[in-house]
Scaffold this active site. Sequence first.
Site, PDB file in Angstrom:
ATOM      1  N   SER A 128     -49.304  54.110 -11.009  1.00 52.32           N
ATOM      2  CA  SER A 128     -48.914  55.160 -11.954  1.00 52.32           C
ATOM      3  C   SER A 128     -47.646  55.843 -11.499  1.00 52.32           C
ATOM      4  O   SER A 128     -47.401  56.009 -10.313  1.00 52.32           O
ATOM      5  CB  SER A 128     -50.026  56.202 -12.071  1.00 52.32           C
ATOM      6  OG  SER A 128     -49.578  57.245 -12.919  1.00 52.32           O
ATOM      7  N   LYS A 183     -57.281  53.767 -12.796  1.00 49.57           N
ATOM      8  CA  LYS A 183     -55.974  53.997 -13.430  1.00 49.57           C
ATOM      9  C   LYS A 183     -56.161  54.278 -14.931  1.00 49.57           C
ATOM     10  O   LYS A 183     -55.503  55.143 -15.512  1.00 49.57           O
ATOM     11  CB  LYS A 183     -55.072  52.765 -13.223  1.00 49.57           C
ATOM     12  CG  LYS A 183     -53.802  52.724 -14.083  1.00 49.57           C
ATOM     13  CD  LYS A 183     -52.810  53.749 -13.642  1.00 49.57           C
ATOM     14  CE  LYS A 183     -51.621  54.024 -14.531  1.00 49.57           C
ATOM     15  NZ  LYS A 183     -51.091  53.082 -15.433  1.00 49.57           N
TER      16      LYS A 183
HETATM   17  P1  NBP Z   1     -43.089  43.858 -19.251  1.00 51.54           P
HETATM   18  O1  NBP Z   1     -44.477  44.279 -19.504  1.00 51.54           O
HETATM   19  O2  NBP Z   1     -42.054  44.142 -20.296  1.00 51.54           O
HETATM   20  O3  NBP Z   1     -43.085  42.276 -18.961  1.00 51.54           O
HETATM   21  C1  NBP Z   1     -41.883  41.577 -18.776  1.00 51.54           C
HETATM   22  C2  NBP Z   1     -42.036  40.586 -17.642  1.00 51.54           C
HETATM   23  O4  NBP Z   1     -43.114  39.677 -17.904  1.00 51.54           O
HETATM   24  C3  NBP Z   1     -40.791  39.731 -17.487  1.00 51.54           C
HETATM   25  O5  NBP Z   1     -40.571  39.510 -16.134  1.00 51.54           O
HETATM   26  C4  NBP Z   1     -41.173  38.448 -18.219  1.00 51.54           C
HETATM   27  O6  NBP Z   1     -40.446  37.338 -17.798  1.00 51.54           O
HETATM   28  C5  NBP Z   1     -42.603  38.346 -17.792  1.00 51.54           C
HETATM   29  N1  NBP Z   1     -43.414  37.418 -18.592  1.00 51.54           N
HETATM   30  C6  NBP Z   1     -43.810  37.477 -19.891  1.00 51.54           C
HETATM   31 BR1  NBP Z   1     -43.310  38.779 -21.065  1.00 51.54          BR
HETATM   32  N2  NBP Z   1     -44.583  36.472 -20.267  1.00 51.54           N
HETATM   33  C7  NBP Z   1     -44.700  35.700 -19.177  1.00 51.54           C
HETATM   34  C8  NBP Z   1     -45.367  34.498 -18.917  1.00 51.54           C
HETATM   35  N3  NBP Z   1     -46.108  33.899 -19.857  1.00 51.54           N
HETATM   36  N4  NBP Z   1     -45.269  33.968 -17.685  1.00 51.54           N
HETATM   37  C9  NBP Z   1     -44.548  34.558 -16.731  1.00 51.54           C
HETATM   38  N5  NBP Z   1     -43.878  35.719 -16.904  1.00 51.54           N
HETATM   39  C10 NBP Z   1     -43.952  36.284 -18.119  1.00 51.54           C
HETATM   40  O7  NBP Z   1     -42.576  44.418 -17.835  1.00 51.54           O
HETATM   41  P2  NBP Z   1     -42.674  45.909 -17.268  1.00 51.54           P
HETATM   42  O8  NBP Z   1     -42.332  46.900 -18.313  1.00 51.54           O
HETATM   43  O9  NBP Z   1     -41.906  45.880 -15.993  1.00 51.54           O
HETATM   44  O10 NBP Z   1     -44.221  46.069 -16.942  1.00 51.54           O
HETATM   45  C11 NBP Z   1     -44.919  45.245 -16.032  1.00 51.54           C
HETATM   46  C12 NBP Z   1     -46.352  45.718 -15.994  1.00 51.54           C
HETATM   47  O11 NBP Z   1     -46.375  47.061 -15.555  1.00 51.54           O
HETATM   48  C13 NBP Z   1     -47.069  45.709 -17.337  1.00 51.54           C
HETATM   49  O12 NBP Z   1     -48.422  45.430 -17.153  1.00 51.54           O
HETATM   50  C14 NBP Z   1     -46.923  47.111 -17.825  1.00 51.54           C
HETATM   51  O13 NBP Z   1     -47.951  47.505 -18.709  1.00 51.54           O
HETATM   52  C15 NBP Z   1     -46.987  47.873 -16.539  1.00 51.54           C
HETATM   53  N6  NBP Z   1     -46.244  49.116 -16.630  1.00 51.54           N
HETATM   54  C16 NBP Z   1     -46.680  50.142 -15.944  1.00 51.54           C
HETATM   55  C17 NBP Z   1     -46.017  51.326 -15.995  1.00 51.54           C
HETATM   56  C18 NBP Z   1     -46.534  52.422 -15.200  1.00 51.54           C
HETATM   57  O14 NBP Z   1     -46.143  53.550 -15.369  1.00 51.54           O
HETATM   58  N7  NBP Z   1     -47.420  52.109 -14.302  1.00 51.54           N
HETATM   59  C19 NBP Z   1     -44.878  51.513 -16.753  1.00 51.54           C
HETATM   60  C20 NBP Z   1     -44.433  50.462 -17.426  1.00 51.54           C
HETATM   61  C21 NBP Z   1     -45.137  49.259 -17.361  1.00 51.54           C
HETATM   62  P3  NBP Z   1     -39.078  36.897 -18.552  1.00 51.54           P
HETATM   63  O15 NBP Z   1     -38.006  37.751 -17.948  1.00 51.54           O
HETATM   64  O16 NBP Z   1     -38.912  35.468 -18.196  1.00 51.54           O
HETATM   65  O17 NBP Z   1     -39.280  37.140 -20.004  1.00 51.54           O
END
Ligand code: NBP
Length: 481
Positions: A128, A183
């Site tokens: 988080s 979480k």
């Molecule tokens: P995203 O959730 O936008 O995911 C993008 C990433 O996933 C890229 O690296 C993309 O690769 C990869 N990807 C996808 Br889409 N499909 C794939 C597949 N089939 N195989 C392999 N890679 C794949 O990224 P994020 O916003 O950095 O979030 C990552 C995680 O963290 C998520 O679960 C999100 O919910 C969570 N999150 C948490 C917070 C928080 O505050 N804790 C904030 C934001 C996000 P590519 O570049 O090749 O398309």
Amino acid sequence: KKADIGVTGLAVMGANLARNFAHHGYTVALHNRSSAKTDALIEEHGSEGDFIRTETMQELVDSLERPRRVLVMVKAGAPVDSVIEQLTPLLDEGDIIIDGGNSYFQDTRRRERECAQNGLHFVGVGVSGGEEGALNGPSIMPGGSEESYSTLGPMLEDISAKADDGAPCCAWISTDGAGHFVKMVHNGIEYADMQVIGEAHELLRSVAGLEPAEQADVFDEWNTTELSSYLIEITSQVLRQVDPKTGKPFIDIVADAAGQKGTGRWTVQEALELGSPVTAIAESVFARALSSSEPAMRKEAQEVLPAGIGDTTEDVVKDPEFVDDVRKALYASKLVSYAQGLDMLTMAGREYGWNLDLASIASLWRNGCIIRAELLNVIMAAYEGDKAPLNLLFAPEFVQSIEDALPAWRRVVARAVERGIPAPVFSSALAYYDALRRPRLNAALTQGLRDYFGAHTYKRVDDPDSSFHVLWSGDRSEVVS
Ligand code: NBP
């Protein structure tokens, strides 16, 4: 030199966590499905630490120190399964796959079972604090096996936020999906925190007549009280903001339809499964849903539905006592929402076999995450040692706080009702409080009705171990069921 950890999925969260590890002296292997993100990260931030660029999963795995640790930061859902499927044949017994995304805890439980069958550790980690937290220190909630925590834990603790007393905001939660579950509930509580602030804002405006900038001063002042928290602090910032285009308060040009990404909804869905009355979180999720419901319906409601009250504009008075009442109502409602959320954790612990340490969980929410607040120090203290209360509200300091707040809380809810101002969490939290302490609940009539129409039986107050039924359509005598 081999890498201490590998990160696959280098969108904003993965990239920032990778940099955070590197800033703490770890060698980090980088991988992304398409190498453009890997190259961009190395180009922009490669000088910040020791990174190893890899293009294929095989290269990623080969670059890692054993036991191998691979942090998966891809989009939650099917992409996580796909990455696990690719990694599994390449890894060896004892290696650790870490999922730091917002995965649903039941998926984490399933993945942990499947990985265990292949001799791998699977650790679902709640992270988080958003992008900024990922880079500079998030609150980290790891699940998975305790054994995996012995090698992984110190690294996660290094990159986590630190509380004021220096303690890392990271501690092993419990097995399998416990980290993602905690979480999820954190996010549910975050929904309620934001909703109670919203209700206070509305009442300060519509009853106390305070303009947004004046409210910003109020929130600044509240931030020096027991309400002191990140969300109260940024509320003041948002309320003070002026829209450069129109010169109006920023808050007045924002469309009043709240979005949601789903973790609040998951919390409520799971609470329904567990039978856990998280009314404050549920009302907060539904308040967002109502705000973003069909615009035509809200518009027609304003035209056709009466308020049932006269002109109330004259009631608007800048009354410092009312402002203070709202502060107390906010605090009491917030306490109830935490009590409900923590009770839900206790119930889930029983259901899923997790031995959850509520003091430790409160401790790791003290910094790095969105709900970080002074209050969490007090909650942590309430659960420390062997004096854990059955319900958070029973801790002596909170009994005292609620006693201080109650008259104000009731006045505020009554005022909101009289003025037709929705305050769903202020009022439902008070209803929960009143129900919790009431000697007899109307559930007795519910049981009577259920027995009448469905022969669902009831227990007697003087014989709680047996079930009874009245022959309603016969001679109305009672029989043991
Ligand atoms: P995203 O959730 O936008 O995911 C993008 C990433 O996933 C890229 O690296 C993309 O690769 C990869 N990807 C996808 Br889409 N499909 C794939 C597949 N089939 N195989 C392999 N890679 C794949 O990224 P994020 O916003 O950095 O979030 C990552 C995680 O963290 C998520 O679960 C999100 O919910 C969570 N999150 C948490 C917070 C928080 O505050 N804790 C904030 C934001 C996000 P590519 O570049 O090749 O398309």
